[in-house]
Design an enzyme around this catalytic site. Structure first.
Site, PDB file in Angstrom:
ATOM      1  N   ASP A  53       0.843  -1.193   0.000  1.00  0.00           N
ATOM      2  CA  ASP A  53       0.000   0.000   0.000  1.00  0.00           C
ATOM      3  C   ASP A  53       0.882   1.248   0.000  1.00  0.00           C
ATOM      4  O   ASP A  53       1.912   1.302   0.672  1.00  0.00           O
ATOM      5  CB  ASP A  53      -0.922  -0.011   1.232  1.00  0.00           C
ATOM      6  N   ASN A 104     -13.080  -2.873   2.271  1.00  0.00           N
ATOM      7  CA  ASN A 104     -14.014  -1.764   2.403  1.00  0.00           C
ATOM      8  C   ASN A 104     -14.921  -1.753   1.178  1.00  0.00           C
ATOM      9  O   ASN A 104     -14.444  -1.805   0.046  1.00  0.00           O
ATOM     10  CB  ASN A 104     -13.244  -0.440   2.495  1.00  0.00           C
ATOM     11  N   GLY A 112     -15.413   3.365   3.729  1.00  0.00           N
ATOM     12  CA  GLY A 112     -14.005   3.738   3.610  1.00  0.00           C
ATOM     13  C   GLY A 112     -13.362   3.381   2.288  1.00  0.00           C
ATOM     14  O   GLY A 112     -12.158   3.532   2.129  1.00  0.00           O
ATOM     15  N   GLN A 113     -14.166   2.885   1.332  1.00  0.00           N
ATOM     16  CA  GLN A 113     -13.562   2.538   0.037  1.00  0.00           C
ATOM     17  C   GLN A 113     -13.244   3.809  -0.752  1.00  0.00           C
ATOM     18  O   GLN A 113     -14.095   4.690  -0.909  1.00  0.00           O
ATOM     19  CB  GLN A 113     -14.518   1.648  -0.778  1.00  0.00           C
ATOM     20  N   HIS A 130     -10.254  -4.723  -3.603  1.00  0.00           N
ATOM     21  CA  HIS A 130      -8.926  -5.065  -3.063  1.00  0.00           C
ATOM     22  C   HIS A 130      -9.097  -5.525  -1.626  1.00  0.00           C
ATOM     23  O   HIS A 130      -9.967  -5.034  -0.907  1.00  0.00           O
ATOM     24  CB  HIS A 130      -7.980  -3.863  -3.122  1.00  0.00           C
ATOM     25  N   HIS A 137      -7.139  -5.545   1.865  1.00  0.00           N
ATOM     26  CA  HIS A 137      -5.998  -5.056   2.635  1.00  0.00           C
ATOM     27  C   HIS A 137      -5.503  -6.199   3.514  1.00  0.00           C
ATOM     28  O   HIS A 137      -6.308  -6.872   4.177  1.00  0.00           O
ATOM     29  CB  HIS A 137      -6.416  -3.931   3.591  1.00  0.00           C
TER      30      HIS A 137
HETATM   31  P1  5GP Z   1      -9.638   1.708   0.264  1.00  0.00           P
HETATM   32  O1  5GP Z   1      -9.697   2.981   1.065  1.00  0.00           O
HETATM   33  O2  5GP Z   1     -10.325   1.876  -1.085  1.00  0.00           O
HETATM   34  O3  5GP Z   1     -10.082   0.503   0.991  1.00  0.00           O
HETATM   35  O4  5GP Z   1      -8.104   1.461  -0.004  1.00  0.00           O
HETATM   36  C1  5GP Z   1      -7.390   1.994  -1.076  1.00  0.00           C
HETATM   37  C2  5GP Z   1      -5.943   1.854  -0.718  1.00  0.00           C
HETATM   38  O5  5GP Z   1      -5.179   1.992  -1.890  1.00  0.00           O
HETATM   39  C3  5GP Z   1      -5.443   2.930   0.261  1.00  0.00           C
HETATM   40  O6  5GP Z   1      -4.927   2.277   1.421  1.00  0.00           O
HETATM   41  C4  5GP Z   1      -4.390   3.684  -0.535  1.00  0.00           C
HETATM   42  O7  5GP Z   1      -3.291   4.044   0.272  1.00  0.00           O
HETATM   43  C5  5GP Z   1      -3.996   2.685  -1.605  1.00  0.00           C
HETATM   44  N1  5GP Z   1      -3.598   3.292  -2.869  1.00  0.00           N
HETATM   45  C6  5GP Z   1      -4.265   4.229  -3.570  1.00  0.00           C
HETATM   46  N2  5GP Z   1      -3.625   4.512  -4.727  1.00  0.00           N
HETATM   47  C7  5GP Z   1      -2.523   3.711  -4.742  1.00  0.00           C
HETATM   48  C8  5GP Z   1      -1.454   3.547  -5.681  1.00  0.00           C
HETATM   49  O8  5GP Z   1      -1.392   4.178  -6.719  1.00  0.00           O
HETATM   50  N3  5GP Z   1      -0.504   2.637  -5.365  1.00  0.00           N
HETATM   51  C9  5GP Z   1      -0.548   1.899  -4.206  1.00  0.00           C
HETATM   52  N4  5GP Z   1       0.447   1.039  -3.986  1.00  0.00           N
HETATM   53  N5  5GP Z   1      -1.548   2.031  -3.313  1.00  0.00           N
HETATM   54  C10 5GP Z   1      -2.519   2.926  -3.569  1.00  0.00           C
END
Ligand code: 5GP
Ligand code: ZN
Length: 110
Positions: free
Chosen positions: A30, A83, A89-90, A96, A98
């Site tokens: 991440d 999420n 929180g998505q 994906h 985590h």
């Molecule tokens: P969500 O909030 O949708 O569950 O998680 C999205 C995750 O993707 C976040 O933890 C954010 O830090 C990560 N993220 C967003 N854009 C990128 C990216 O371009 N590269 C990587 N490695 N992680 C990303």
């Protein structure tokens, strides 16, 4: 999907250090880690969220990759989070999981 950052990572349009790859799934660290170990596992196929998953295979592909990766990293205890929707929180709308480890996690999650 053209404008999806995780599709671009999965199809290598955006150079990212992959910590795991197989036919259907990739995993990478991440960008903004919330634990000493924090990586994401995504299917190569675009599903905007868990709500779009329509086959057992997609679940199996994603979740069966996780113990392979954690074993490789020597991790036995970890938190997995999916999420679904902005309120949950998505922020990236390509499903994906985590996977976080290396610290104590609280329950219930905030
Ligand atoms: P969500 O909030 O949708 O569950 O998680 C999205 C995750 O993707 C976040 O933890 C954010 O830090 C990560 N993220 C967003 N854009 C990128 C990216 O371009 N590269 C990587 N490695 N992680 C990303
Ligand atoms: Zn996508």
């Amino acid at each position: 999907m053209t404008d999806c950052i995780f599709c671009k990572i999965a199809n290598k349009e955006i150079q990212t250090n992959l910590i795991y790859e197989d036919e259907n799934v990739v995993a990478f660290n991440d960008l903004s880690p919330q634990a000493p170990v924090h990586f994401l596992v995504i299917p190569k196929k675009h599903y905007s969220s868990l709500n779009e998953i329509d086959s057992k295979d997609a679940f199996a592909d994603i979740f069966s990759a996780i113990p392979k990766i954690t074993k490789k990293l020597g991790i036995k205890e970890y938190r997995t989070v999916v999420n679904t929707g902005a309120e949950a929180g998505q922020t990236v709308f390509h499903i994906h999981v985590h996977v976080m480890a290396g610290r104590k996690f609280n329950w219930p999650a905030g």
